[in-house]
Scaffold this motif. Sequence first.
Motif, mmCIF file in Angstrom:
data_model
loop_
_atom_site.group_PDB
_atom_site.id
_atom_site.type_symbol
_atom_site.label_atom_id
_atom_site.label_comp_id
_atom_site.label_asym_id
_atom_site.label_seq_id
_atom_site.Cartn_x
_atom_site.Cartn_y
_atom_site.Cartn_z
ATOM 1 N N TRP A 89 93.101 19.057 14.680
ATOM 2 C CA TRP A 89 93.804 20.283 15.077
ATOM 3 C C TRP A 89 94.229 20.242 16.551
ATOM 4 C CZ3 TRP A 89 92.420 23.367 19.046
ATOM 5 C CH2 TRP A 89 91.076 23.458 19.424
ATOM 6 N N ASN A 171 86.112 24.313 18.711
ATOM 7 C CA ASN A 171 85.814 23.568 17.482
ATOM 8 C C ASN A 171 84.644 24.196 16.739
ATOM 9 O OD1 ASN A 171 86.487 21.509 15.750
ATOM 10 N ND2 ASN A 171 85.183 19.992 16.752
ATOM 11 N N VAL A 174 85.505 27.637 15.208
ATOM 12 C CA VAL A 174 86.337 27.547 14.005
ATOM 13 C C VAL A 174 85.536 26.976 12.839
ATOM 14 C CG1 VAL A 174 88.356 26.423 12.975
ATOM 15 C CG2 VAL A 174 88.498 27.348 15.294
ATOM 16 N N MET A 175 84.817 25.873 13.098
ATOM 17 C CA MET A 175 84.157 25.137 12.012
ATOM 18 C C MET A 175 82.915 25.836 11.458
ATOM 19 S SD MET A 175 86.174 22.601 11.696
ATOM 20 C CE MET A 175 87.360 21.608 12.602
ATOM 21 N N TRP A 177 82.538 28.678 10.386
ATOM 22 C CA TRP A 177 82.842 29.504 9.212
ATOM 23 C C TRP A 177 83.055 28.654 7.961
ATOM 24 C CZ3 TRP A 177 81.641 34.203 10.442
ATOM 25 C CH2 TRP A 177 81.800 34.626 11.756
ATOM 26 N N MET A 178 83.086 27.334 8.128
ATOM 27 C CA MET A 178 83.328 26.453 6.996
ATOM 28 C C MET A 178 82.117 25.580 6.681
ATOM 29 S SD MET A 178 87.275 25.299 7.575
ATOM 30 C CE MET A 178 87.139 24.810 9.291
ATOM 31 N N THR A 179 80.938 26.098 7.021
ATOM 32 C CA THR A 179 79.714 25.308 6.824
ATOM 33 C C THR A 179 79.522 24.904 5.365
ATOM 34 O OG1 THR A 179 78.682 26.471 8.675
ATOM 35 C CG2 THR A 179 77.216 25.280 7.180
ATOM 36 N N ASN A 180 79.696 25.850 4.442
ATOM 37 C CA ASN A 180 79.501 25.542 3.018
ATOM 38 C C ASN A 180 80.475 24.478 2.540
ATOM 39 O OD1 ASN A 180 77.412 27.397 2.783
ATOM 40 N ND2 ASN A 180 78.779 29.086 2.254
ATOM 41 N N LEU A 181 81.715 24.556 3.043
ATOM 42 C CA LEU A 181 82.702 23.539 2.686
ATOM 43 C C LEU A 181 82.279 22.178 3.229
ATOM 44 C CD1 LEU A 181 85.455 22.791 1.467
ATOM 45 C CD2 LEU A 181 86.499 23.423 3.660
ATOM 46 N N TYR A 182 81.744 22.172 4.449
ATOM 47 C CA TYR A 182 81.244 20.940 5.046
ATOM 48 C C TYR A 182 80.169 20.319 4.163
ATOM 49 C CZ TYR A 182 83.256 20.508 9.724
ATOM 50 O OH TYR A 182 84.097 20.266 10.777
ATOM 51 N N LYS A 184 79.648 20.652 0.967
ATOM 52 C CA LYS A 184 80.215 20.100 -0.269
ATOM 53 C C LYS A 184 80.915 18.771 -0.019
ATOM 54 C CE LYS A 184 80.884 24.618 -2.496
ATOM 55 N NZ LYS A 184 81.873 25.621 -2.950
#
Length: 431
Positions: A89, A171, A174-175, A177-182, A184
């Motif tokens: 990004w 970084n 932003v990131m 909020w995407m812990t669960n995606l990380y 997976k």
Amino acid sequence: ASMGYLSVLIFLAVGIVLTMVIQSSAATFAITLIMCSKGWIDFNLSCALVLGSNIGTTITPILASMSGNVAAKRTAMGHLLFNLLGTVWVLALYFPFVHFNAWLTETLGQGDPTALHGFVNHIEATDPEVYNHLFDGSLPDSHPVVAQVGKMQMSVSIGLSIFHTVFNLINLSVMIWMTNLYVKIVMRLVPTKHKEDEEFQLKFISGGLLNAAELNIAQAEKEIAVFAERVQRMIGMAQTLVHTKEGTEEFNNSFSRLEKYEDISDRMEIEIAHYLNRCSEGRLSNEGKLKIAAMLRIVSEIESIADCCLGAGKILIRKHQSHINFNGEIYSNLDTMFSYVESAMGNMVSLLSDMDNAREQEIITGYNREREINNFRNQLRTSNIENINERHYEYQAGIYYMDLVANLEKTGDYIINVVDAVREQMRSKAV
């Protein structure tokens, strides 16, 4: 250095490779600072080197995780992914982001970090003699160019630091909020080779040895406490199995789970023992060596407890194959025996949770629990003969019944062996 955005990508790659080779982002930052402060590269390319060092520094945890378990490898992969996605990004908004950091540095009263490169190039073009002596210390401190360059160098160093800090803060913001995606993505990238790998995760000694030998022993003590807690669960599993109808899917699943836990306990014993043997190769005091010997004995005894729990399941399978049934009296007595063993095990786990400060009362409680188990075993042996004679249950049922009782009593023996090892360690400490 004059290829526009392509130069940014080239210097990014250089930052990655350089940091991977020297395994230090701080060293890369220092090299970048020197190059930028001498005007060899401009602020834009310096930021690209710093950005590359963020990715290159992930090589250290990756190398460290190679000898670790699945959780260690996933953690290292998560670190790499975090820095990679953050770099993506930033590259998409590279020049605006660099200009924002230059503006922020200037707003904080630290000057314009982009001015040094142009100023040095101007000096080189207009006054080569001053340029040749600018960075070798031969110009007097009172020279106006030296003072001006010094201020600009300070601005460059603060500007690069702000760039590095702002990049990581944004970084993270932003990131996060995407812990669960990380999770997976990392689990997809680093799958488990075996299903049981998810459960077999040493918590404290999966990495290498620490520099301080006594700290290595402390880590092993924590792992032994975790090992004991895991094996303690097997006693409850064995008791549940006693009350589960043999031959059913529920029984088979429960037995398979017990079997898997026993297999994991074997592997934990080997891993912990191997770690302790490596610890013993280091420089240790006599007290440390005695402690390791006691811990090796404890680990062996805990694994024997796991064997007994699985042994109870095997007795129940033989009982089913012989078409033998237990009555309510047998089940009640077995539950009482299990409760004694569970109580002794709980006391043992409590002791192991803080071996260095084991309380005398817990030691005494351990011996009392062992006496209760032995006395109840003797009582059941005597009553078993009477019950068979009075036809409370079949002779063969009495055999399997006593096998389970003997198995539980043996479990109590292994538990008291652990208590003995802790007590001996206390005595050696006192001496």
